[in-house]
Scaffold this motif. Sequence first.
Motif, PDB file in Angstrom:
ATOM      1  N   LEU C 172       0.824  -1.206   0.000  1.00 18.24           N
ATOM      2  CA  LEU C 172       0.000   0.000   0.000  1.00 18.24           C
ATOM      3  C   LEU C 172       0.862   1.262   0.000  1.00 18.24           C
ATOM      4  N   VAL C 175       1.950   2.198  -3.387  1.00 16.32           N
ATOM      5  CA  VAL C 175       0.857   2.766  -4.183  1.00 16.32           C
ATOM      6  C   VAL C 175       0.699   4.255  -3.857  1.00 16.32           C
ATOM      7  N   ILE C 179       1.389   7.610  -6.346  1.00 16.29           N
ATOM      8  CA  ILE C 179       0.431   8.671  -6.630  1.00 16.29           C
ATOM      9  C   ILE C 179       1.071  10.047  -6.409  1.00 16.29           C
ATOM     10  N   PHE C 180       1.889  10.139  -5.373  1.00 23.16           N
ATOM     11  CA  PHE C 180       2.506  11.419  -5.051  1.00 23.16           C
ATOM     12  C   PHE C 180       3.669  11.787  -5.964  1.00 23.16           C
ATOM     13  N   THR C 181       4.221  10.816  -6.661  1.00 17.33           N
ATOM     14  CA  THR C 181       5.404  11.107  -7.454  1.00 17.33           C
ATOM     15  C   THR C 181       5.187  10.821  -8.933  1.00 17.33           C
ATOM     16  N   LYS C 306      -2.096   9.330  15.112  1.00 16.89           N
ATOM     17  CA  LYS C 306      -2.718  10.048  13.997  1.00 16.89           C
ATOM     18  C   LYS C 306      -2.973  11.518  14.384  1.00 16.89           C
ATOM     19  N   THR C 310      -1.324  14.887  12.793  1.00  8.81           N
ATOM     20  CA  THR C 310      -2.087  16.060  12.359  1.00  8.81           C
ATOM     21  C   THR C 310      -1.495  17.342  12.949  1.00  8.81           C
ATOM     22  N   SER C 313       1.709  18.154  11.269  1.00  4.30           N
ATOM     23  CA  SER C 313       1.422  18.672   9.933  1.00  4.30           C
ATOM     24  C   SER C 313       1.044  20.150   9.995  1.00  4.30           C
ATOM     25  N   LEU C 314       0.166  20.517  10.943  1.00  6.59           N
ATOM     26  CA  LEU C 314      -0.262  21.909  11.071  1.00  6.59           C
ATOM     27  C   LEU C 314       0.888  22.839  11.448  1.00  6.59           C
ATOM     28  N   ARG C 316       3.770  22.777  10.551  1.00  5.71           N
ATOM     29  CA  ARG C 316       4.640  22.965   9.375  1.00  5.71           C
ATOM     30  C   ARG C 316       6.120  22.878   9.730  1.00  5.71           C
ATOM     31  N   VAL C 357       2.219  11.264   3.298  1.00  6.18           N
ATOM     32  CA  VAL C 357       1.474  12.402   2.757  1.00  6.18           C
ATOM     33  C   VAL C 357       2.002  13.721   3.315  1.00  6.18           C
ATOM     34  N   LEU C 358       2.613  13.646   4.485  1.00  7.51           N
ATOM     35  CA  LEU C 358       3.145  14.858   5.116  1.00  7.51           C
ATOM     36  C   LEU C 358       4.456  15.306   4.480  1.00  7.51           C
ATOM     37  N   LEU C 360       6.215  13.874   1.483  1.00  7.83           N
ATOM     38  CA  LEU C 360       6.539  13.776   0.058  1.00  7.83           C
ATOM     39  C   LEU C 360       6.410  15.095  -0.698  1.00  7.83           C
ATOM     40  N   PRO C 361       5.364  15.919  -0.409  1.00  6.56           N
ATOM     41  CA  PRO C 361       5.300  17.184  -1.140  1.00  6.56           C
ATOM     42  C   PRO C 361       6.550  18.048  -0.963  1.00  6.56           C
ATOM     43  N   VAL C 364      10.233  15.311  -2.247  1.00  8.44           N
ATOM     44  CA  VAL C 364      10.365  14.926  -3.653  1.00  8.44           C
ATOM     45  C   VAL C 364      10.921  16.057  -4.534  1.00  8.44           C
TER      46      VAL C 364
END
Lengths: 321, 169, 447
Positions: C172, C175, C179-181, C306, C310, C313-314, C316, C357-358, C360-361, C364
């Motif tokens: 997974l 996958v 999607i991210f790359t 989780k 979050t 993530s906020l 930054r 998801v946190l 890769l943006p 990459v």
Amino acid sequence: STVLRFADYGPNRGVRAEAMEWMASELEKRSDAEIKIDFYWGGSLVGGRDTLTAIESGVADAGTVVGFFTPQQLQAYNIGDLPVENSDMWVGMRAIHDLSKNSETLQEEFEKSGVVYLTNFTSGPVQLICRSEVNSLEDIKNLKIRASGPYADTLETLGAEVISMSQADVYQALDSGLLDCNQNYYYSIDAYRQYEVAPYILEMDWGQNLSFGIFANKFSYNSLNEHNKNVVNETSEDFIDHFYKSLKNSNESAKRKFQEDESINISYLSEEDKALLNESSKLSINEWKGRLESNGVDAEHFLEEYYTLIDNYKIEKTKVE
Amino acid sequence: MGNIELNLPPAQPNRAELFMLNISVIAFYGMAIIVTTNVISRWIGRPIIPDDILLVQELMVIVIMFPLALITACRLHISVDVFTEGLDKKGKKILALLEHSVGLIFLFLLAWAATNGMSKAWSTQEYYSGVLDIPVWIGHFLFTIGILFFLFRLAIMAVYDFRSLLRGV
Amino acid sequence: MDPIFLASIVVTFVLILLALKVPIAYSLGSCASIGLIVYFGWRPGSDLNIQSGLKPALQLIETNAYAFVHSYPLSMIPLFIGLGHIAYHADITTDLYKSLRILLRKLPGGLAIASVNGCAGFSAITGSSVACAAAMGRIAVPEMLKYNYHPRLASGSVAAGGTLGSLIPPSLLFVIYAIFTEQSVNNLFLAGVVPGLLTLVGFILTISIWCTIRPQDGPKLKDDIGKKDKIEAVIGLWPSFLLFFVVVGGIYSGIFTPTEAAAVSLAVAVMIGIARQKLKLSSVIEAGKETVRQTAAIFLIALAAKLFTTFISLSRVTPWILDWLSSIDPPFVVVLLAIVVFYLVIGMFLDSIGILVLTLPFTVPIMSAYGVDLIWFGVIVIKLLEIGLITPPVGLNIFVIRGVTPPSVTLTSVFQGAGAFLILDFVVLAMLLSFPVLSLWLPNSAF
Ligand code: NA
Ligand code: NA
């Protein structure tokens, strides 16, 4: 300066992400750096299903809302997902944008949900990607197809076996043969690489998903001064033309790539099949109408408004071209 | 976890907690039955249980949230004991009180959040698109129930351990 | 308050609470929740206003906690834990390990090696490391303990073996990375094969070396074994093999998805148990109770992690660190090593999908700027995430193993046991970093 949190469920790659980045840089430029956007990609703030609530409560200042997830709260906005005869992306986005900005039904709905509508996306017309050769509606009978919303209902009435499955499983399910086909769109067939395991594309050019927009938190929007509100409104409107151009480009280049690749086969739906498809689609349109009417909305009139906008923009487009 | 378990005995789960454990077991086997039934029926012909993915999601809430009060009573929460192994009984009881206080802060906020989420789901009357159109509030309601029982048990444990510390047992 | 400053305070508090034996879920959950309230209520440049922070913070806590629990893909985890319990009550695992013990009697640490291979096989099915650790932890660890294996070796080998889940396809995490790359999923799957097998071989070597140095940790069978016993041992393997082939066959022939495989294998195990008259209704119920108790304890931690993800993530922190890194414009090797260290550090606290998801943006584009092959980088990132599953203080696989094994296996002993495998993991990581061909050879030769 104001830094706005923008929540999106998707990756920071591809045509949608590029358009949003464009919007962010335009906002910054046009507001003299008074508006800045921090993106939270891939659901790293909230998932797609929860974005509407997140915007309403101020978790995010703005974000990408998929109407499919909130069939009750955005019942009227779900008009955009109906399989009506409207597969032109520019016409579709313009029509739903005007409808969202001007129709009383939608204004009330957004007000009730505590959000401000900014602008719209589209998925582009619906296509089908399959493991084996599929050329007509006859061929899809008894195939296992992953589809969603009204498109799923219509495919089911046409004899397909609709399967629900999480997006994460689709690639492997197409590979193993658990799924025969997947409802998808040109650019996203390319992005998700599903052609690697399902090399047959049936170009249906059927409706599009337009219940798919960018919304803002009411308080965050109202805190902007008049100048910046105008900047947001104008940029949002320009977003549609920008997104249309880049989506058109990436759909075309994806299609060209598939055409040049000998292992991938594209076939086209015949005119009779298209007519049959549109006829069968009416069932799910009527079902949506029934739900809306039971909530006291004049669905007939609302739909008329939408059709009129579509027709007007179709004419405008031929003038421009 | 080993040492404190030897020192501080688990509490006896009450009837409600045992009942919720049983419901959770039923939900667990329910998930297995729903998925297996649909795999078999899909293999032969068509899947017979509608909205199986949505149903499994609802059952997951029960499977996870309903035993939480009971495992709190039985002191089954996982913690790191490397740095505190050498403490005496009294020290361990003080740590247990710290544990309960931190837990209560988390659970209080979580319960507050869950109650808000439940009332929001109720007021919007949102549902999951599908054959059954399952209302969203059901899952949020189950989630809140699990958390409230968890919070209640945690409060009891805090009082219980605080008393035993005062008694100096 | 400055979010970066806030984040560093919150992380410090988590570490202190963890060290004071506060349960992992409470430590992460309370710090994340308070951190969120302060984040929303104390914007940079303004005064603290708890009132205005509460609404968004509580909304976000509820949304993300609920979305995590209300999950179809994660149903795989309780179902695989349940499979372990049913297989135990139906004597499937007992028979399997009795047979393996006879068949592998000459191999030092034979049962641990068999268990690690079992993990690899399981990985090929599930694509999820945690599900893999959950099932194999319940199946393998008690059996090894029964044959006098040291708890560290027994639990460590399964905790490490479980991490093969995402490297060996299907996976997974690959996958999501794809999607991210915008990379080919097939190529990523192929790229994971050699590194996955390399790790597997390394784990086997680790066990062999361990048992050569300390033979008492993985004792060999001393008695003489007759021919009859050997034949019985081979026959004793059938229930496990039947289970394995139904699941593998079902997935690869398209009868069910890997997620559904968990439920199907549970049903098959129940049927085998009933057919062999080894499973009573009372033991099915008992297995269910053990399953949901363990599921609840594990998910509470994951849910809190989780919420913590979050919050991170906020704040930054991620773009802040990486921006700083690219602003000093160091040579490529330094950037690469910094990113490796970065993933190892956040892998200590956050969950794998959350990390992807946190980060890769931000990572990459840096890698692309240096012209790095993103398939290779994908293998490195997934390997790092796998390592994060067994590093303290937050190693989800370790907690899962701890959660599904008898209390005699302490958290410390699982961490210590996994530590030996961690050394090997770093060797493999160094090889993957130095020789990209190990990852790229297979995908590049496929066309
Ligand atoms: Na795998
Ligand atoms: Na870790």
